[in-house]
Design a protein around this motif. Sequence first.
Motif, PDB file in Angstrom:
ATOM      1  N   LYS A  88      47.911  64.093  52.064  1.00  0.00           N
ATOM      2  CA  LYS A  88      48.859  63.608  51.058  1.00  0.00           C
ATOM      3  C   LYS A  88      49.292  64.777  50.167  1.00  0.00           C
ATOM      4  O   LYS A  88      48.510  65.285  49.364  1.00  0.00           O
ATOM      5  CB  LYS A  88      48.212  62.509  50.197  1.00  0.00           C
ATOM      6  N   SER A 445      42.522  64.653  51.249  1.00  0.00           N
ATOM      7  CA  SER A 445      43.130  63.408  51.718  1.00  0.00           C
ATOM      8  C   SER A 445      43.245  63.344  53.231  1.00  0.00           C
ATOM      9  O   SER A 445      43.751  62.368  53.768  1.00  0.00           O
ATOM     10  CB  SER A 445      44.530  63.240  51.107  1.00  0.00           C
ATOM     11  N   GLU A 474      42.108  55.981  53.546  1.00  0.00           N
ATOM     12  CA  GLU A 474      43.148  55.159  52.926  1.00  0.00           C
ATOM     13  C   GLU A 474      43.791  55.832  51.718  1.00  0.00           C
ATOM     14  O   GLU A 474      45.006  55.800  51.549  1.00  0.00           O
ATOM     15  CB  GLU A 474      42.560  53.796  52.505  1.00  0.00           C
ATOM     16  N   GLU A 475      42.959  56.444  50.883  1.00  0.00           N
ATOM     17  CA  GLU A 475      43.457  57.030  49.643  1.00  0.00           C
ATOM     18  C   GLU A 475      42.885  58.436  49.469  1.00  0.00           C
ATOM     19  O   GLU A 475      41.791  58.724  49.941  1.00  0.00           O
ATOM     20  CB  GLU A 475      43.042  56.174  48.441  1.00  0.00           C
ATOM     21  N   LYS A 558      44.227  60.759  41.571  1.00  0.00           N
ATOM     22  CA  LYS A 558      45.399  60.287  42.278  1.00  0.00           C
ATOM     23  C   LYS A 558      46.552  60.078  41.304  1.00  0.00           C
ATOM     24  O   LYS A 558      46.409  59.379  40.300  1.00  0.00           O
ATOM     25  CB  LYS A 558      45.084  58.972  43.001  1.00  0.00           C
TER      26      LYS A 558
END
Length: 563
Positions: A88, A445, A474-475, A558
């Motif tokens: 990410k 990530s 997922e995150e 995040k």
Amino acid sequence: MIQLPIRALLFVCLLNLWSCAGEQAATTSTAENETDFQADIIVYGGTSAAVTAAVQAVRMGKSVIMVSPDKHLGGLSSGGLGFTDTGKKEVIGGLAREFYHRIYLHYQKDSSWQWQKKEEYGNKGQGTPAIDGTERTMWIFEPHAAEQVFEDFVRENNLKVFRNEWLNRESGVKKENGKIVSMQTLNGKTFRGKMFIDATYEGDLMAAAGVSYHVGREANSVYGEEWNGIQVGVLHHGHHFKTNVSPYKVPGNPSSGLLPRISGEDPGKKGEGDNKLQAYCFRMCLTNHPENRIPFSKPEDYDSTQYELLVRVFDAGWRELFNKFDPVPNRKTDTNNHGPFSTDNIGMNYDYPEASYERRKEIIKEHETYQKGLMYFIATDRRIPADVQKEFNTWGLPKDEFTDNGNWPHQIYVREARRMVSDYVMTEHETLGKKPVQQSVGMGSYTLDSHNIQRYVKPDGFVQNEGDIGVHIEEPYQIGYGALIPKKAECQNLLVPVCVSSSHIAFGSIRMEPVFMILGQSATTAAVLAIDKGIAVQDVAYEELKAQLEKDKQVLSKPAKAM
């Protein structure tokens, strides 16, 4: 204004040039004769993490020396891994993001597109567009472009870099009262500092300093994990044998012996630990531009029998050879391992982390011979499917990359070596969001990712690979400060931003180049605060560290929305 004749003016200019050259020569000579050097912070390594660590020191007003075993800086980021494992992108901040911004600026220049028009390139990246015009970042690049950015960091910050300096691992680290006082290289140079950062892929300084570490896979029972230990029967990616292939020289006949590069040992039980490592390879940069292409040549010690297993894979119908010829600018690739038998040299690196420098060179050379031989085999062996071979022979090594190393990457992909064992260990629980992380110094990530570790014979008599794991995250997750620092009883002035304290499978996600850059910067930030306070790195006040990191645009949690 006095007007000089042209000949006289030229003579004056020549005198000035000779004078400057003499001064430069004197400076270089003096430096070469010195054997003792000192700075606030000593960074050992030439990786991307080493560069960001050193740059951060200068930006925070400290003196720093980079002691690099490598001639070329940037590690894998300049060594062929141009198809960046971004994960990410919104959690990549600080100097790491600045690196990718500079890559963007490079490719905004028409002169950077020598072999391809910019509009012909496309915009394919790994989980993100290659070129992000909104954020002014570019995540995909040629090796020489990345190396130039790292050299620009060095030049602009006046970094003092000693290249081709290898730590004396036997007796080169001196400690007093729980702190490293100095480190000495094999060339006899001594480097003294208040803080030390081990930014190598191998963790050599960490090990020589007496810090605890682990090599291989922990059993799942050690940290209560699922994906860490031996993973017999788990086949997450396409890098396994999807159809039954005989491992024997005479198919179906065990008495004929095993084909090369297949282990005859029991792979172990699922969930158990071992001392084995995920495979290494070279991230080749290839091109199909006729004017820039060098055909694959026959390497020394070439042995076609090493690739018999690949013939059987093709015979079974496999046709995915070009699936990881990932495009980078100027009709080039970052070519990575793909399939059951590919560039990953499975099982040939187990002793690398602890090996002597001489033995490591042998291992690296064996990997180079294997991979170059594989390319030559596919290009020339009559048993390769004709259509595959025809297309393959449109590719080759680019003339304008790795020009001082036979156009071959200068850095082998050390996906994993030593990993520090500290009071805090990152595990799959933290990366999967099952346990909260305290004192974040950066974020990761990427998928929990391990390449194959073993190639063995199953009970049914067919060959299979083991160890290739890919578990989706997922995150984005936080990486705790405790993973960068040793146990206080072992060393109080060392930080380790690459061989971080983590389990094998957690490291499978952390081990990405953007994360290493992030952690290199964060490690130095903590080192500077420890120097200013006159304290151990274990005693740095996290709130002060956090404030400085956020000031320097590191992403510690995040973001509320995508950047």
